[in-house]
Design a protein around this motif. Structure first.
Motif, short mmCIF file in Angstrom:
data_model
loop_
_atom_site.label_atom_id
_atom_site.label_comp_id
_atom_site.label_asym_id
_atom_site.label_seq_id
_atom_site.Cartn_x
_atom_site.Cartn_y
_atom_site.Cartn_z
N ASN A 324 0.82 -1.22 0.00
CA ASN A 324 0.00 0.00 0.00
C ASN A 324 0.86 1.27 0.00
O ASN A 324 0.53 2.26 0.67
N PHE A 325 1.95 1.23 -0.75
CA PHE A 325 2.83 2.39 -0.88
C PHE A 325 2.34 3.26 -2.04
O PHE A 325 2.07 2.76 -3.14
N LYS A 326 2.20 4.57 -1.79
CA LYS A 326 1.82 5.50 -2.85
C LYS A 326 2.68 6.75 -2.76
O LYS A 326 3.02 7.22 -1.67
N ALA A 327 3.05 7.28 -3.92
CA ALA A 327 3.81 8.53 -3.97
C ALA A 327 3.49 9.22 -5.28
O ALA A 327 3.17 8.57 -6.29
N HIS A 328 3.56 10.53 -5.26
CA HIS A 328 3.27 11.32 -6.46
C HIS A 328 4.56 11.94 -7.01
O HIS A 328 4.68 13.16 -7.16
N ASN A 329 5.50 11.08 -7.29
CA ASN A 329 6.77 11.52 -7.88
C ASN A 329 7.22 10.53 -8.95
O ASN A 329 8.38 10.14 -9.01
N LEU A 330 6.28 10.12 -9.79
CA LEU A 330 6.56 9.11 -10.80
C LEU A 330 7.70 9.53 -11.71
O LEU A 330 8.54 8.70 -12.09
N ASP A 331 7.77 10.82 -12.04
CA ASP A 331 8.84 11.29 -12.91
C ASP A 331 10.21 11.04 -12.28
O ASP A 331 11.16 10.62 -12.95
N GLN A 332 10.33 11.25 -10.97
CA GLN A 332 11.60 11.02 -10.28
C GLN A 332 11.90 9.51 -10.17
O GLN A 332 13.05 9.09 -10.28
N VAL A 333 10.85 8.73 -9.92
CA VAL A 333 11.03 7.27 -9.82
C VAL A 333 11.58 6.72 -11.14
O VAL A 333 12.52 5.91 -11.15
N LEU A 334 11.01 7.14 -12.26
CA LEU A 334 11.47 6.65 -13.56
C LEU A 334 12.88 7.12 -13.88
O LEU A 334 13.55 6.56 -14.75
N ASP A 335 13.35 8.14 -13.15
CA ASP A 335 14.72 8.61 -13.31
C ASP A 335 15.66 7.90 -12.33
O ASP A 335 16.82 8.30 -12.17
N GLY A 336 15.16 6.86 -11.66
CA GLY A 336 16.00 6.06 -10.79
C GLY A 336 15.91 6.36 -9.32
O GLY A 336 16.66 5.79 -8.52
N ASP A 337 15.00 7.25 -8.91
CA ASP A 337 14.86 7.59 -7.49
C ASP A 337 13.93 6.57 -6.83
O ASP A 337 12.77 6.85 -6.54
N LEU A 338 14.47 5.38 -6.57
CA LEU A 338 13.65 4.26 -6.08
C LEU A 338 13.90 3.92 -4.62
O LEU A 338 13.21 3.05 -4.07
N ASP A 339 14.86 4.55 -3.97
CA ASP A 339 15.21 4.13 -2.61
C ASP A 339 14.06 4.23 -1.60
O ASP A 339 13.91 3.33 -0.78
N PRO A 340 13.24 5.29 -1.60
CA PRO A 340 12.13 5.32 -0.64
C PRO A 340 11.19 4.12 -0.79
O PRO A 340 10.76 3.52 0.20
N LEU A 341 10.90 3.75 -2.04
CA LEU A 341 10.05 2.59 -2.29
C LEU A 341 10.74 1.30 -1.85
O LEU A 341 10.15 0.46 -1.16
N PHE A 342 12.01 1.15 -2.21
CA PHE A 342 12.74 -0.06 -1.84
C PHE A 342 12.93 -0.16 -0.33
O PHE A 342 12.92 -1.26 0.23
N ASP A 343 13.11 0.97 0.35
CA ASP A 343 13.23 0.96 1.81
C ASP A 343 11.93 0.44 2.44
O ASP A 343 11.96 -0.34 3.40
#
Length: 358
Positions: A324-343
């Motif tokens: 149930n993880f949600k964030a509104h930074n898809l553009d940053q995620v697709l640029d490799g900013d995945l650590d908050p999700l992976f944490d």
């Protein structure tokens, strides 16, 4: 002596032994063994450090309590040290929880387009770039082993090898092992003329990569090996020699291709590594399933037939459906900013392991 104390004593002894081995020049004459020893040393070092801090804090707490019995000014220090001891005990319990034995491993990652035609292939390429950029942020090495491009520049499928450069206890697998599954995208495709949002999907498969193919038993008689001309990017030599290699493992039907190395021998060697990784993963999944279906889902975190994540472009939103993880930074995620999700995924996995251990 409690089970925890016994486990810590064993780890302290192992830590001292590994420290001694790492100081011996002959160990480093064998890079593969030295790396394995270094990774294990790095894996248990936090346990040793936390245990020593806890012992020191407990000693300080005992002293503070004795002083507080005669001098009330030490009462505040007793409270602070009690909190420190409790925090360190929790941290040590967390560190002693069962670990995934592959956490320090490198990986093979495959991205495959699904239903949705060109849009799915373009999304598969977006996912591959996302993982490449994440790897670059962490200083990892990425090698494209095989790729099949779509007409619009997407990927029908792509196979990546991602490797770390150090002896970290938390390697590539520890971060990317949660990515296996179906990834859904909601956006307006480039082929859509009326601006309507479409939903399509791509699949991701992740395997820990064994350091040596010999770690996995593969019978040569079970293999069919075909060679053909490379079709991907590769500069001079592409489409002029039969350097690409396709290996079919007949008992399982697993097919592995590699075409981006410089020679047929190199492509065969890399394809064998990918095949070994897939066979190892298949065997471990079967063993886990036989032991317990629940534990298998905890270790692998996902049934690959299920949707694990949605990428919603109109809302710039990413949602992981397992936690149930949600964030509104898809553009940053697709640029490799995945650590908050992976944490967040790692925390949920760690909690599941603690519950399993207890």
């Amino acid at each position: 002596m409690s089970d925890t104390a016994t486990a810590i004593d064993a780890i302290l002894a192992e830590h001292a032994e590994l420290e001694q081995r790492l100081s011996e020049p002959e160990l480093h004459a064998d890079p593969a063994t030295a790396r394995k020893v270094g990774r294990r040393f790095a894996q248990i070092a936090p346990i040793v450090a936390t245990s020593r801090k806890l012992d020191a804090a407990r000693g300080d707490l005992d002293t503070a309590r004795e002083l507080a019995a005669d001098d009330s000014s030490f009462v505040g220090e007793v409270a602070e040290l009690t909190e420190t001891v409790e925090r360190l005990e929790t941290a040590l319990t967390d560190l002693l929880a069962p670990r995934d034995p592959h956490d320090a491993d490198d990986i093979v990652l495959e991205v495959k387009s699904g239903e949705g035609g060109e849009e799915s292939a373009l999304f598969a390429a977006d996912l591959a770039r996302m993982y490449i950029r994440y790897a670059e942020r962490h200083g990892w090495t990425v090698t494209m082993l095989d790729e099949t491009a779509s007409d619009l520049g997407g990927y029908k499928d792509a196979t990546l090898s991602i490797r770390s450069k150090g002896d970290s206890a938390d390697g590539v697998w520890s971060r990317l092992k949660f990515e296996g599954g179906v990834h859904r995208v909601q956006r307006v495709p480039v082929t859509e003329s009326q601006g309507r949002v479409h939903t399509s999907a791509a699949g991701v498969l992740v395997y820990p990569e064994p350091e040596e193919v010999e770690q996995v038993q593969i019978d040569e008689s079970d293999l069919r090996i075909d060679v053909y001309r490379s079709s991907g990017k590769g500069g001079q030599g592409v489409n002029t020699t039969d350097s690409a290699v396709r290996i079919t493992h007949l008992p399982t039907g697993i097919v592995v291709t590699c075409q981006n190395e410089r020679s047929q021998l190199q492509n065969k060697a890399r394809a064998m590594q990918v095949l070994a990784a897939r066979l190892q993963s298949l065997a471990e999944e079967q063993a886990s399933a036989d032991a317990s279906a629940d534990r298998a889902s905890q270790i692998r975190t996902v049934d690959r037939s299920e949707r694990i994540r949605t990428y919603n472009f109109p809302e710039n939103r990413i949602a992981d459906h397992r936690i149930n993880f949600k964030a509104h930074n898809l553009d940053q995620v697709l640029d490799g900013d995945l650590d908050p999700l992976f944490d967040a995924l790692a925390a949920a996995d760690r909690q599941a392991r603690l519950q399993s251990a207890s």
